[in-house]
Design an enzyme around this catalytic site. Sequence first.
Site, PDB file in Angstrom:
ATOM      1  N   GLY A 156      -0.154   0.819  -7.599  1.00  0.00           N
ATOM      2  CA  GLY A 156       0.953   1.477  -6.999  1.00  0.00           C
ATOM      3  C   GLY A 156       1.564   0.706  -5.891  1.00  0.00           C
ATOM      4  CB  CYS A 157       4.658   0.941  -4.020  1.00  0.00           C
ATOM      5  SG  CYS A 157       4.688   2.677  -3.770  1.00  0.00           S
ATOM      6  CE1 TYR A 158       3.273   3.912   1.738  1.00  0.00           C
ATOM      7  CE2 TYR A 158       2.965   5.606  -0.104  1.00  0.00           C
ATOM      8  CZ  TYR A 158       3.499   5.036   1.242  1.00  0.00           C
ATOM      9  OH  TYR A 158       4.577   5.709   1.747  1.00  0.00           O
ATOM     10  CB  THR A 160       1.093  -3.845  -3.974  1.00  0.00           C
ATOM     11  OG1 THR A 160       0.946  -3.443  -5.568  1.00  0.00           O
ATOM     12  CG2 THR A 160       1.634  -5.154  -4.207  1.00  0.00           C
ATOM     13  CB  SER A 161       1.867  -2.639   0.884  1.00  0.00           C
ATOM     14  OG  SER A 161       1.268  -1.396   1.260  1.00  0.00           O
TER      15      SER A 161
END
Length: 345
Positions: A156-158, A160-161
């Site tokens: 997911g994008c979150y 990854t961050s």
Amino acid sequence: MNSSQTKVAVIGASGYAGEELVRLLLQHPFVELTTVTSRQYADRSLAEIYPRFAHLPKAQKLIFAELDATRISNASDVVFLALPHGVSAEAAADFVGLGTKIIDLSADFRLKDEQVYSEFYGKKHAAPGLLKDAVYGLPELHREEIKGGSLIACPGCYPTSVLLPLAPVLRAKVIDPARIIVASLSGVTGAGRKTEAEYLFAECNESVRPYGVPKHRHLAEIEQEIAGITGKPEAVQFTPHLVPVNRGIVSTIFTDLAGKADAIDRIFNDAYGREPFVRLLGDKSLPDTKNVAGTNFVDLAWRIDPRTNRLILMSAIDNLTKGTSGQAIQCMNLMRGYEETAGLL
Ligand SMILES: NC(=O)c1ccc[n+]([C@@H]2O[C@H](COP(=O)([O-])OP(=O)(O)OC[C@H]3O[C@@H](n4cnc5c(N)ncnc54)[C@H](OP(=O)(O)O)[C@@H]3O)[C@@H](O)[C@H]2O)c1
């Protein structure tokens, strides 16, 4: 290094992640984009639906099609699934049966445990038998497994961050894994191209709000990956916020120091000094989404607060590139033996 062409299909090319895949794949030196699917745009050309690609002869010729797994598998070496979770697992099962390599952008294959999937996604998994074969597609942490993978679950994008800043300091045991608090901010494309009142311009513009508190779905994979590093399950406090920008995520991670503070620079340099898509800002500057928008970079910074004995980690990514489609292409490059940066710099 391989330099032969790979035929690829984008399933769900009318969504935000699918459109970003199309943008990047059309300029990839070793890719032939053979298929784009959409139910709503079936029989219409890529150039008509996305006029920004209209100057490309390929975009005039490519026609959106319905999802027909057998036909697509015959025309492709790799399929990217940019579909909603649930739908993706069903499609993946068809493609696995046909022997096609799959890079899935949805949440369907990120979790190893189908019970955890049911708990966080509120439904039974549609293809639980495939979970054991899936590789978590975060190249900086799982590069060798991705190279040999046939079913890649892009993070997911979150996550990854959050995971990229946390992994090195967790491995080095310089923070307390039981006391991690994350606040993330995301642009509106993170919610997909759907027409829901809460994502209308007038509802999001000039406004910021938290959501998904205290148990956002992405927590499941964040905690799974942290446990994979520390060997012990820990609960993480995670609060996402919607901010009125189109693209970008900033995450700020508050951790309690448990080791020597002076080792932090070295830990990040050792972990990521040679990573092509990780830019270490150290204590020189702070991450800003405008510096990563439209790129596959993650910008990382850290600060120690001696007053609280905390290490504060900060990251910025583009949710549609390093957070989804760019990372998916990074995985494809690894699977196909291309330069990892091909088509992404
Ligand atoms: N947006 C992000 O920043 C982001 C980040 C990380 C991961 N992801 C994940 O990537 C996936 C795609 O996200 P998105 O933001 O691009 O979503 P989106 O904008 O809502 O697009 C969804 C796509 O799936 C297709 N689709 C929907 N239902 C379908 C069905 N039943 N059968 C066949 N096709 C169907 C849609 O096409 P038609 O309706 O035209 O058929 C559309 O192309 C999701 O799983 C999402 O969680 C997104």
